[in-house]
Scaffold this motif. Structure first.
Motif, PDB file in Angstrom:
ATOM      1  N   LYS A   1       0.696  -1.169  -0.107  1.00  0.00           N
ATOM      2  CA  LYS A   1       0.097  -0.040   0.024  1.00  0.00           C
ATOM      3  C   LYS A   1       0.960   1.264  -0.225  1.00  0.00           C
TER       4      LYS A   1
ATOM      5  N   ASP B   1      -8.710   1.941   4.509  1.00  0.00           N
ATOM      6  CA  ASP B   1      -9.016   0.498   4.871  1.00  0.00           C
ATOM      7  C   ASP B   1      -9.784  -0.046   3.427  1.00  0.00           C
ATOM      8  N   THR B   2      -9.346  -1.220   2.990  1.00  0.00           N
ATOM      9  CA  THR B   2      -9.948  -1.787   1.707  1.00  0.00           C
ATOM     10  C   THR B   2     -10.799  -2.921   1.979  1.00  0.00           C
TER      11      THR B   2
ATOM     12  N   TYR C   1      -5.943 -10.204  -3.113  1.00  0.00           N
ATOM     13  CA  TYR C   1      -6.774 -10.603  -4.173  1.00  0.00           C
ATOM     14  C   TYR C   1      -6.462 -10.416  -5.478  1.00  0.00           C
ATOM     15  N   ASP C   2      -5.424  -9.594  -5.820  1.00  0.00           N
ATOM     16  CA  ASP C   2      -4.993  -9.313  -7.070  1.00  0.00           C
ATOM     17  C   ASP C   2      -4.940 -10.279  -8.173  1.00  0.00           C
TER      18      ASP C   2
ATOM     19  N   LYS D   1      -2.087  -0.843 -12.827  1.00  0.00           N
ATOM     20  CA  LYS D   1      -2.978  -0.866 -11.935  1.00  0.00           C
ATOM     21  C   LYS D   1      -3.737   0.316 -11.432  1.00  0.00           C
TER      22      LYS D   1
ATOM     23  N   HIS E   1      -8.987   1.371  -6.839  1.00  0.00           N
ATOM     24  CA  HIS E   1      -9.780   1.868  -5.920  1.00  0.00           C
ATOM     25  C   HIS E   1      -9.074   2.936  -5.247  1.00  0.00           C
ATOM     26  N   ARG E   2      -7.656   2.559  -4.705  1.00  0.00           N
ATOM     27  CA  ARG E   2      -6.644   3.146  -3.814  1.00  0.00           C
ATOM     28  C   ARG E   2      -6.560   4.304  -4.469  1.00  0.00           C
TER      29      ARG E   2
HETATM   30  P1  IMP Z   1      -6.864  -3.997   4.647  1.00  0.00           P
HETATM   31  O1  IMP Z   1      -7.369  -2.806   4.074  1.00  0.00           O
HETATM   32  O2  IMP Z   1      -5.494  -3.755   5.048  1.00  0.00           O
HETATM   33  O3  IMP Z   1      -7.869  -4.467   5.864  1.00  0.00           O
HETATM   34  O4  IMP Z   1      -6.908  -5.177   3.493  1.00  0.00           O
HETATM   35  C1  IMP Z   1      -8.107  -5.851   3.384  1.00  0.00           C
HETATM   36  C2  IMP Z   1      -7.613  -6.858   2.500  1.00  0.00           C
HETATM   37  O5  IMP Z   1      -7.905  -6.683   1.112  1.00  0.00           O
HETATM   38  C3  IMP Z   1      -6.241  -7.780   2.637  1.00  0.00           C
HETATM   39  O6  IMP Z   1      -6.350  -9.068   2.537  1.00  0.00           O
HETATM   40  C4  IMP Z   1      -5.644  -7.366   1.526  1.00  0.00           C
HETATM   41  O7  IMP Z   1      -4.599  -8.006   1.020  1.00  0.00           O
HETATM   42  C5  IMP Z   1      -6.763  -7.050   0.522  1.00  0.00           C
HETATM   43  N1  IMP Z   1      -6.579  -5.900  -0.395  1.00  0.00           N
HETATM   44  C6  IMP Z   1      -6.464  -4.560  -0.086  1.00  0.00           C
HETATM   45  N2  IMP Z   1      -6.467  -3.813  -1.265  1.00  0.00           N
HETATM   46  C7  IMP Z   1      -6.101  -4.512  -2.062  1.00  0.00           C
HETATM   47  C8  IMP Z   1      -5.863  -4.511  -3.339  1.00  0.00           C
HETATM   48  O8  IMP Z   1      -5.341  -3.275  -3.939  1.00  0.00           O
HETATM   49  N3  IMP Z   1      -5.793  -5.527  -4.176  1.00  0.00           N
HETATM   50  C9  IMP Z   1      -5.887  -6.983  -3.788  1.00  0.00           C
HETATM   51  N4  IMP Z   1      -6.184  -7.174  -2.582  1.00  0.00           N
HETATM   52  C10 IMP Z   1      -6.314  -6.240  -1.524  1.00  0.00           C
END
Ligand code: IMP
Length: 200
Positions: free
Chosen positions: A16, A72-73, A154-155, A175, A180-181
């Protein structure tokens, strides 16, 4: 925005940090927790991305009293009623039959024809003791196998609308065309540039 704004990015996720640093201009300087010398594992106990993002940035703000942000994603899959969503990081936790979250996701989507999904990022920014939120969404589909070695999480199974590659088959710059980010971060950058104009 003429002055340089320094922000701590409240994350321990190096992927990130790299993604976000790659979309910044010259006026924003970001320090990861590691670069700021902060060793902390911030919990994500809440039921929404916004509340978890807020928890992370407020924890770091209370610790440092500095401007900071967090994100948070979640991956939201339509046929799974939005799951794994806020639980994306812990989806396969305590389930020994799956090596990781992505395997569990593919298992749960076996034989499902609706593969529609989206990544949603919520950023919480704390600037001069006030909190602001920004949201970025990337819509796409979950394919039925893992493809590619780039990125994280999940990429390898997520293919954004408008591409025939998964995120894991793309270099970071590609990407970022969909991410989203990146979309949430662009809003933050735009906000900071307006903020800089108002306060100068
Ligand atoms: P968190 O935002 O760190 O809680 O991430 C939540 C989950 O979503 C984690 O398992 C990450 O691996 C996954 N994740 C977050 N952002 C991405 C992304 O850009 N691509 C793929 N997986 C993501």
């Amino acid at each position: 925005m003429n002055e340089i704004i320094e922000l701590i990015f409240a994350t321990n996720n190096e992927h990130k940090v790299q993604e976000i640093k790659s979309v910044l201009g010259n006026n924003i300087k970001i320090k990861s927790l590691k670069e700021a010398g902060i060793e902390i594992d911030i919990p994500e106990p809440h039921h929404t991305l916004q509340a978890n993002a807020s928890e992370k940035s407020n924890t770091i703000h209370q610790l440092t009293n500095k401007n900071c942000f967090s994100e948070d994603t979640g991956l939201e899959v339509e046929i799974l009623n939005g799951e794994p969503g806020v639980k994306s990081a812990r989806y396969a936790e305590n389930e020994k039959q799956f090596k990781n979250n992505t395997e569990k996701l593919l298992f749960n989507l076996k034989d499902k024809t609706n593969r529609t999904a989206q990544f949603r990022t919520v950023i919480s920014l704390i600037l001069n003791n006030k909190e602001y939120f920004f949201v970025g969404v990337c819509k796409g589909n979950i394919i039925d196998e893992q493809r590619g070695n780039s990125g994280f999480g999940y990429d390898p199974v997520f293919m954004p609308n408008g591409s025939n590659k998964t995120f894991a088959e793309m270099p970071m710059e590609e990407k970022n065309l969909y991410s989203h980010r990146k979309k949430a971060m662009q809003q933050l950058i735009e906000f900071l540039s307006q903020f800089g104009k108002k306060s100068s």
